[in-house]
Write a protein that holds these residues in place. Structure first.
Motif, PDB file in Angstrom:
ATOM      1  N   UNK A  22       0.829  -1.199   0.000  1.00 24.78           N
ATOM      2  CA  UNK A  22       0.000   0.000   0.000  1.00 24.78           C
ATOM      3  C   UNK A  22       0.871   1.259   0.000  1.00 24.78           C
ATOM      4  N   UNK A  23       1.841   1.235   0.907  1.00 23.68           N
ATOM      5  CA  UNK A  23       2.715   2.411   1.004  1.00 23.68           C
ATOM      6  C   UNK A  23       3.445   2.637  -0.318  1.00 23.68           C
ATOM      7  N   UNK A  24       3.993   1.552  -0.887  1.00 22.20           N
ATOM      8  CA  UNK A  24       4.736   1.699  -2.146  1.00 22.20           C
ATOM      9  C   UNK A  24       3.842   2.279  -3.233  1.00 22.20           C
ATOM     10  N   UNK A  25       2.618   1.774  -3.298  1.00 21.58           N
ATOM     11  CA  UNK A  25       1.725   2.256  -4.342  1.00 21.58           C
ATOM     12  C   UNK A  25       1.446   3.745  -4.199  1.00 21.58           C
ATOM     13  N   UNK A  26       1.408   4.211  -2.933  1.00 20.80           N
ATOM     14  CA  UNK A  26       1.150   5.636  -2.720  1.00 20.80           C
ATOM     15  C   UNK A  26       2.344   6.488  -3.083  1.00 20.80           C
ATOM     16  N   UNK A  27       3.511   5.967  -2.832  1.00 19.40           N
ATOM     17  CA  UNK A  27       4.705   6.804  -2.927  1.00 19.40           C
ATOM     18  C   UNK A  27       5.412   6.701  -4.275  1.00 19.40           C
ATOM     19  N   UNK A  28       5.390   5.508  -4.855  1.00 20.22           N
ATOM     20  CA  UNK A  28       6.199   5.294  -6.058  1.00 20.22           C
ATOM     21  C   UNK A  28       5.360   5.415  -7.326  1.00 20.22           C
ATOM     22  N   UNK A  29       5.937   6.082  -8.315  1.00 19.55           N
ATOM     23  CA  UNK A  29       5.330   6.006  -9.634  1.00 19.55           C
ATOM     24  C   UNK A  29       6.264   5.193 -10.516  1.00 19.55           C
ATOM     25  N   UNK A  30       5.674   4.249 -11.216  1.00 18.27           N
ATOM     26  CA  UNK A  30       6.521   3.351 -11.994  1.00 18.27           C
ATOM     27  C   UNK A  30       6.721   3.867 -13.400  1.00 18.27           C
ATOM     28  N   UNK A  31       7.935   3.714 -13.880  1.00 22.48           N
ATOM     29  CA  UNK A  31       8.214   4.081 -15.265  1.00 22.48           C
ATOM     30  C   UNK A  31       7.981   2.868 -16.147  1.00 22.48           C
ATOM     31  N   UNK A  32       8.128   3.073 -17.419  1.00 20.08           N
ATOM     32  CA  UNK A  32       7.909   1.982 -18.375  1.00 20.08           C
ATOM     33  C   UNK A  32       8.854   0.822 -18.110  1.00 20.08           C
ATOM     34  N   UNK A  33       8.492  -0.332 -18.579  1.00 21.98           N
ATOM     35  CA  UNK A  33       9.262  -1.531 -18.242  1.00 21.98           C
ATOM     36  C   UNK A  33      10.268  -1.872 -19.334  1.00 21.98           C
ATOM     37  N   UNK A  34      10.902  -0.841 -19.899  1.00 25.36           N
ATOM     38  CA  UNK A  34      11.869  -1.053 -20.974  1.00 25.36           C
ATOM     39  C   UNK A  34      13.038  -1.921 -20.483  1.00 25.36           C
ATOM     40  N   UNK A  35      13.515  -1.567 -19.301  1.00 20.73           N
ATOM     41  CA  UNK A  35      14.640  -2.279 -18.699  1.00 20.73           C
ATOM     42  C   UNK A  35      14.322  -3.749 -18.525  1.00 20.73           C
ATOM     43  N   UNK A  36      13.101  -3.978 -18.063  1.00 18.62           N
ATOM     44  CA  UNK A  36      12.694  -5.345 -17.804  1.00 18.62           C
ATOM     45  C   UNK A  36      12.676  -6.152 -19.101  1.00 18.62           C
ATOM     46  N   UNK A  37      12.210  -5.490 -20.179  1.00 13.75           N
ATOM     47  CA  UNK A  37      12.176  -6.169 -21.469  1.00 13.75           C
ATOM     48  C   UNK A  37      13.581  -6.526 -21.937  1.00 13.75           C
ATOM     49  N   UNK A  38      14.504  -5.593 -21.710  1.00 15.46           N
ATOM     50  CA  UNK A  38      15.895  -5.844 -22.096  1.00 15.46           C
ATOM     51  C   UNK A  38      16.441  -7.053 -21.333  1.00 15.46           C
ATOM     52  N   UNK A  39      16.190  -7.071 -20.015  1.00 17.30           N
ATOM     53  CA  UNK A  39      16.605  -8.207 -19.187  1.00 17.30           C
ATOM     54  C   UNK A  39      16.036  -9.514 -19.726  1.00 17.30           C
ATOM     55  N   UNK A  40      14.745  -9.436 -20.099  1.00 15.07           N
ATOM     56  CA  UNK A  40      14.071 -10.624 -20.611  1.00 15.07           C
ATOM     57  C   UNK A  40      14.758 -11.157 -21.852  1.00 15.07           C
ATOM     58  N   UNK A  41      15.074 -10.223 -22.764  1.00 14.11           N
ATOM     59  CA  UNK A  41      15.689 -10.638 -24.028  1.00 14.11           C
ATOM     60  C   UNK A  41      17.054 -11.265 -23.784  1.00 14.11           C
ATOM     61  N   UNK A  42      17.819 -10.636 -22.882  1.00 12.91           N
ATOM     62  CA  UNK A  42      19.152 -11.142 -22.588  1.00 12.91           C
ATOM     63  C   UNK A  42      19.047 -12.523 -21.935  1.00 12.91           C
ATOM     64  N   UNK A  43      18.095 -12.652 -21.015  1.00 12.84           N
ATOM     65  CA  UNK A  43      17.896 -13.940 -20.347  1.00 12.84           C
ATOM     66  C   UNK A  43      17.456 -15.007 -21.332  1.00 12.84           C
ATOM     67  N   UNK A  44      16.641 -14.590 -22.337  1.00 11.23           N
ATOM     68  CA  UNK A  44      16.206 -15.542 -23.354  1.00 11.23           C
ATOM     69  C   UNK A  44      17.404 -16.188 -24.019  1.00 11.23           C
ATOM     70  N   UNK A  45      18.447 -15.366 -24.220  1.00  9.25           N
ATOM     71  CA  UNK A  45      19.645 -15.875 -24.884  1.00  9.25           C
ATOM     72  C   UNK A  45      20.518 -16.652 -23.903  1.00  9.25           C
ATOM     73  N   UNK A  46      20.775 -16.014 -22.749  1.00  9.99           N
ATOM     74  CA  UNK A  46      21.777 -16.519 -21.820  1.00  9.99           C
ATOM     75  C   UNK A  46      21.338 -17.824 -21.145  1.00  9.99           C
ATOM     76  N   UNK A  47      20.038 -18.011 -20.969  1.00  7.68           N
ATOM     77  CA  UNK A  47      19.584 -19.228 -20.297  1.00  7.68           C
ATOM     78  C   UNK A  47      18.810 -20.141 -21.243  1.00  7.68           C
ATOM     79  N   UNK A  48      18.999 -19.924 -22.552  1.00  8.24           N
ATOM     80  CA  UNK A  48      18.217 -20.736 -23.480  1.00  8.24           C
ATOM     81  C   UNK A  48      18.779 -22.153 -23.560  1.00  8.24           C
ATOM     82  N   UNK A  49      17.913 -23.055 -24.008  1.00 10.65           N
ATOM     83  CA  UNK A  49      18.319 -24.448 -24.159  1.00 10.65           C
ATOM     84  C   UNK A  49      19.489 -24.570 -25.114  1.00 10.65           C
ATOM     85  N   UNK A  50      19.391 -23.811 -26.226  1.00  6.12           N
ATOM     86  CA  UNK A  50      20.383 -23.983 -27.274  1.00  6.12           C
ATOM     87  C   UNK A  50      21.677 -23.249 -26.959  1.00  6.12           C
ATOM     88  N   UNK A  51      21.575 -22.007 -26.446  1.00  9.19           N
ATOM     89  CA  UNK A  51      22.784 -21.196 -26.309  1.00  9.19           C
ATOM     90  C   UNK A  51      23.313 -21.097 -24.886  1.00  9.19           C
TER      91      UNK A  51
END
Lengths: 88, 466
Positions: free
Chosen positions: B42-71
């Motif tokens: 509750x407190x976090x929701x009141x105090x923090x405003x979240x920015x876009x999840x661009x960073x998270x998407x980048x992490x996702x893409x990198x993880x897709x590669x780094x932890x993939x079955x093939x690579x």
């Protein structure tokens, strides 16, 4: 958040799906660790990916990526959400 | 007809309540934690405003590669080879420059000592013993460390290491150990003592002990130069155009062998003295970060490189003096050093090594860094090295002392699989609080190494390959 369906084990979730924690059947140190990470009844949790050999699975909880083994995730029961995509 | 009401004492009620409470052992604490998190949310929701999840998407893409079955796995191997390739290719020239500079200064020192008129034994102990060993240690160790540590710190800072643990956990679980052991092994590359301390991140005491006992199967920084030099002389040197790459492959192969041994021994320990089933794993995968260049350089050069070098220098200096003294005290026809070497020789030969190599490893208990310098000092205590700076010069010294490719491989294998240094043993004692585990952490790698080189040597000799 109304699309509540049936109770599953967290380990049975496939990557991409979102669910809500119902209860933890873990005990001891692991239970405390899991609680400390904010995995408590009611928390939304999203299955993100499996490891290259399929075992540890990474879950997104409260914007943190946490990997659990399937044996441990099997002891966490969850409620699958149909419209979960927007929730997390 | 009035039934007697059962008289209930307070203790009876209390024990009944206790039974009810115990039948839901966790719900109360769960509710408490859930409430705490609810409030926090509750407190976090009141105090923090979240920015876009661009960073998270980048992490996702990198993880897709780094932890993939093939690579996932090939990428880890590739990084391993690249890190060692850069280290070895880059260390080559500075090592040579340092060696020629430091040994030129030795001649200058000799002139000064003659000018002051010191007795020859003082010159011997200080210049030919202490200074020359120090020069070896610095020339051989400093360049690879100054390249390897920053590279490793870069990987550490970027957030890649937890992904290694994520990728490898499955294999460690099969060995009935913890996936986080791969992180403590990564620390072991820098220093096994640090690796043993890092085992604190493993929750289960059984799995922590396994990780501590097997940490020395990962070659630490003090052993890399030995592996690199021996491989450069005997293996990389044989394939002229691709020397750097071949060496990187050889070292990576040795590390893989070390990892395989770690898994095998972990599994055997789980079946015998540390019986048990794999416990749980809770591993956080933090988001990737762009490493801070300044802090990488500061931490890798000051905290690690200079720290390790200082330790090596502190131990190498007296050891160099002692070796010179042993090499120049004669009993009858032979120097004490030669007698010692000869006494150990039959035992060494049995394992495809020689007496001096064994002695160098035994003295190397103080610090692995001094093994190669001590060995060269022992060989040179009677002879004279003409060309200090090139590998060819080193090669001729080793070959004239009876080295073959078998000796070289055994030297590398035994460097990988032998007792941990004294600092690591001391750290193991601090971490486990028991002499029994210290003894085991000494015996397990030693017996493994001796068996491996014994079997290898006997096979090669039986087949008549040497």
């Amino acid at each position: 958040m109304k699309g509540a369906e049936r109770i599953d084990a967290l380990a049975d979730l496939s990557p991409g799906s979102v669910c809500q924690i119902v209860s933890l059947e873990l005990s001891g140190l692991l239970r405390r660790r899991i609680l400390d990470l904010g995995i408590v009844p009611g928390t939304l949790i999203r299955c993100i990916r499996r490891g290259p050999s399929g075992d540890p699975t990474a879950y997104l909880v409260r914007e943190t990526l946490i990997a659990l083994r399937s044996e441990d995730a099997a002891q966490i029961s969850v409620r699958t959400l149909l419209n979960g995509e927007e929730c997390i | 007809m009035c039934a007697m009401m059962p008289t209930r004492s307070l203790s009876e009620v209390w024990s009944e309540a206790e039974i009810v409470r115990r039948s839901y052992p966790n719900s109360f604490s769960d509710q408490m934690v859930a409430d705490i998190y609810g409030n926090v949310e509750q407190i976090t929701n009141n105090v923090l405003t979240k920015q876009g999840s661009k960073r998270y998407l980048f992490d996702q893409k990198l993880d897709d590669l780094v932890t993939s079955k093939r690579f996932g796995y090939p990428l880890m191997l590739l990084l391993l080879v690249i890190v060692f390739w850069i280290t070895m290719a880059g260390a080559n020239v500075p090592s040579r420059l340092l060696a020629s500079g430091l040994f030129a200064f030795q001649d200058q020192l000799t002139l000064w000592f003659q000018w002051i008129g010191t007795p020859s034994w003082v010159h011997g102990v200080l210049v030919l013993g202490v200074y020359r060993t120090l020069a070896w240690v610095i020339a051989v160790m400093l360049p690879p460390m100054a390249i390897f540590f920053p590279l490793f710190t870069l990987l550490e800072d970027s957030g890649y290491l937890p992904r290694i643990a994520f990728n490898l956990d499955h294999i460690f679980k099969k060995a009935k150990a913890c996936g986080k052991q791969s992180l403590t092994m990564c620390m072991g590359f820098g220093c096994n003592a640090a690796g043993v301390t890092a085992c604190r991140i493993i929750d289960s005491p059984r799995e922590r002990l396994i990780a501590i006992l097997t940490n020395s199967f990962v070659p630490c920084n003090g052993r890399f130069p030995t592996l690199i030099v021996v491989s450069s002389i005997f293996i990389g040197g044989a394939v002229a155009p691709y020397t750097g790459l071949v060496n990187a492959l050889v070292i990576s192969g040795l590390i893989l062998l070390g990892i395989a041994t770690t898994l095998l021994i972990s599994w055997l320990l789980s079946l015998t003295i540390l019986k048990g089933e794999p416990s749980s794993l809770v591993l956080e995968l933090p988001s990737y970060r762009r490493p801070q260049l300044g802090s990488v350089i500061y931490r890798s050069i000051l905290d690690r490189t200079l720290f390790v070098l200082r330790r090596a220098v502190l131990i190498a200096a007296p050891a160099g003096g002692v070796i010179w003294i042993l090499g120049n005290i004669y009993i009858g026809q032979q120097s004490l050093l030669t007698s010692l070497g000869q006494a150990l020789n039959p035992f060494g030969q049995l394992f495809g090594l020689d007496g001096f190599i064994l002695m160098a490893f035994i003295l190397g208990l103080a610090a692995n860094e001094i093994v190669l310098p001590i060995l060269l000092m022992s060989y040179l205590s009677t002879g004279y090295l003409q060309d200090f700076t090139s590998l060819e010069g080193l090669r001729s010294v080793l070959v004239s002392n009876g080295w073959t490719w078998l000796t070289a491989i055994n030297m590398m294998l035994f460097s990988l699989l032998h007792w941990p240094c004294s600092t690591t043993l001391l750290t193991t004692y601090k971490e486990t609080g028991s002499k029994k585990w210290v003894l085991l952490s000494f015996l397990i790698p030693t017996m493994t190494g001796l068996s491996v080189i014994f079997i290898f040597t006997q096979c090669v000799r039986f087949l008549g390959l040497v």
